[in-house]
Motif scaffolding. Structure first.
Motif, PDB file in Angstrom:
ATOM      1  N   ARG A 269      22.881   9.975  -5.530  1.00  0.00           N
ATOM      2  CA  ARG A 269      24.133   9.309  -5.179  1.00  0.00           C
ATOM      3  C   ARG A 269      24.170   8.952  -3.693  1.00  0.00           C
ATOM      4  O   ARG A 269      24.565   7.837  -3.311  1.00  0.00           O
ATOM      5  N   ILE A 270      23.753   9.878  -2.850  1.00  0.00           N
ATOM      6  CA  ILE A 270      23.785   9.645  -1.402  1.00  0.00           C
ATOM      7  C   ILE A 270      22.842   8.502  -1.021  1.00  0.00           C
ATOM      8  O   ILE A 270      23.202   7.613  -0.240  1.00  0.00           O
ATOM      9  N   GLU A 273      24.459   5.213  -2.415  1.00  0.00           N
ATOM     10  CA  GLU A 273      25.777   4.780  -1.955  1.00  0.00           C
ATOM     11  C   GLU A 273      26.022   4.931  -0.454  1.00  0.00           C
ATOM     12  O   GLU A 273      26.833   4.198   0.111  1.00  0.00           O
ATOM     13  N   ASP A 274      25.346   5.866   0.194  1.00  0.00           N
ATOM     14  CA  ASP A 274      25.708   6.192   1.575  1.00  0.00           C
ATOM     15  C   ASP A 274      24.677   5.800   2.628  1.00  0.00           C
ATOM     16  O   ASP A 274      25.025   5.654   3.804  1.00  0.00           O
ATOM     17  N   LEU A 275      23.427   5.663   2.260  1.00  0.00           N
ATOM     18  CA  LEU A 275      22.377   5.459   3.256  1.00  0.00           C
ATOM     19  C   LEU A 275      21.990   3.990   3.398  1.00  0.00           C
ATOM     20  O   LEU A 275      21.885   3.260   2.412  1.00  0.00           O
TER      21      LEU A 275
END
Length: 349
Positions: A269-270, A273-275
Motif C-alpha cells: 500500500r505504501i 499510494e505514498d511513495l
C-alpha cells in the motif's frame, strides 16, 4: 528578403533551438539519472537461478520438545503417527505428483516470495517464509497464498519432507520446483529477502503503521506489543512478524504468517499510494544488499500501470489449511496435495 527580416528569422530559429535544447536537457537528465540508478539496482539484486551460489546441507531436525520448536506446544505430548499411516498419506498424494502438470496460463504471473533469516539458521537457504503471489494480467486481479514452512510435501529426488528443507537441499531452484509440483502451477519469478532486508525496508520509509490485533507477551514475560494501531520501526516489525513462544497472542507459525501477510500488504500500500519514484528507488537501494530476484526492469515497466490500478483491498489472501502431525518426534503440517491444489486454483480463477 530584407536583411533585417532575415536576421529576425535567424534569431527566432536560434531561440527555438535553445529552448528545445533546454527542454531536452530537462527531460533527458532525470531519465539518465533514474536510468543509471535502475541499471545499478538491477545489477545488484538480479540473480538467475543458474547463478545462485549456495552450499547444500542436511538440516538438523529439531524435536518439538526441544527449545527451538516450542511453537507447537499443543503437539508436544501428541503420540507419534505410526509409519503405516505416514505411508498411507504418501500413497494418496503420489499419483498427483506423478501425473502430468497443467499447461502454463499466459495470463498468469506467479512469484515465489522467500523470507530467510541468516541469524536463525546456519545457512540463509532455509526459508522461514514461503508465499506464492499470483497476478492475472488480463483481469488485473491478485492473490497471495502462504505455505507453512513445515508443510509435508514430496521434494524431487529427495522424498517427503518439510517444504522449507527443499531450499536447504537445492537452493531456490529446488524450492521453486517443489512448490510448482505441489500446487500444480508454474512459477515465473522468485524474490528472496533476508530478514535484515525487511528491517532496512521499514526504516527506509520512516517506519509503518500496524494495527496489532492482540496483546503480545513472550514466554519469559517480556511485553512486546499492546493491541491497537502503532508506529513501528524496522526492529519493531522484525519482532512483530517473528515473535514465537508467546504466552499472550498467537506465537505459532500461523500467527506469524498472519502478521507477515499484514506487513506485506501495508508495504504494498505504501509503495503504491505514498511513495514517489525517487522514494521507491531509495527504498529498493536500501534493501538491495539483502534481496535477490530474477525480475527484470522490462517486466516491471510492462505491468507498472496495472499495479497502480490494482485494488489492494480486493487481493485474496489465504494460508494452506491442514492438520498437525508428529512422526518420530518431529512436527509436520499435513495438507493433502489435492486440497492444496484446490486452494491455489480457487485463488487463480
Amino acid at each position: 528578403m530584407p536583411r533585417k527580416k532575415r536576421k529576425s528569422i535567424s534569431r527566432r530559429k536560434k531561440m527555438i533551438r535553445r529552448i528545445l535544447v533546454i527542454v531536452g536537457l530537462i527531460v533527458a537528465i532525470p531519465i539518465l539519472v533514474y536510468g543509471a540508478r535502475i541499471y545499478n539496482l538491477y545489477n545488484t539484486v538480479h540473480q538467475s537461478l543458474d547463478d545462485e551460489e549456495f552450499e547444500a546441507y542436511e538440516p538438523e531436525e529439531t524435536k518439538v520438545d526441544e527449545d527451538s520448536d516450542d511453537d507447537y506446544e499443543e503437539d508436544v505430548d501428541a503420540e507419534s503417527m505410526p509409519e503405516d499411516e505416514v505411508e498411507a498419506m504418501k500413497f494418496v498424494d503420489d499419483p498427483f505428483y506423478e501425473a502430468e502438470r497443467s499447461e502454463p496460463n499466459p495470463d498468469h504471473l506467479n512469484f515465489l516470495l522467500m523470507g530467510v533469516d541468516d541469524n536463525h539458521h546456519r545457512s540463509s537457504t532455509l526459508s522461514d517464509t514461503i508465499m506464492v503471489i499470483h497476478f492475472n494480467t488480463k483481469t488485473e486481479e491478485a492473490a497471495i497464498l502462504s505455505i507453512p514452512r513445515d508443510t509435508f510435501v514430496r521434494i524431487p529426488d529427495r522424498g517427503y519432507d518439510k517444504i522449507n528443507h527443499s531450499s536447504a537441499f537445492g537452493g531456490t531452484r529446488l524450492l521453486k520446483e517443489t512448490t510448482e509440483r505441489y500446487l500444480d502451477i508454474h512459477i515465473d519469478h522468485y524474490i528472496r529477502l533476508d530478514m535484515v532486508g525487511l528491517r532496512a525496508s521499514i526504516d527506509s520509509i520512516g517506519g509503518i503503521q500496524i494495527d496489532v490485533p492482540y496483546r503480545m507477551v513472550q514466554h519469559d514475560g517480556k511485553h512486546l506489543f499492546d493491541p491497537g494501531p502503532q508506529h513501528m520501526t524496522g526492529r519493531d516489525v522484525f519482532h512483530y512478524v517473528s515473535a514465537r513462544k508467546l504466552i499472550e497472542g498467537e506465537g505459532s507459525d500461523f500467527g506469524r504468517i498472519k502478521r507477515q501477510q499484514q506487513v506485506v500488504m501495508e508495504l504494498l500500500r505504501i509503495i503504491r499510494e505514498d511513495l514517489s519514484l525517487n522514494q521507491t528507488l531509495n527504498l529498493m537501494e536500501d534493501v538491495s544488499p539483502y534481496m535477490r530476484m530474477d525480475i527484470g526492469p522490462g517486466l516491471v515497466a510492462n505491468h507498472w500501470n496495472a499495479f497502480n490500478r490494482l485494488n489492494l483491498n480486493a487481493i485474496e489472501i489465504e494460508t494452506l489449511s491442514g492438520d498437525s502431525i508428529m512422526h518420530q518426534g518431529v512436527y509436520y503440517y499435513r495438507v493433502p496435495i489435492e486440497d492444496a491444489r484446490e486452494t491455489m486454483k480457487s485463488l487463480t480463477q
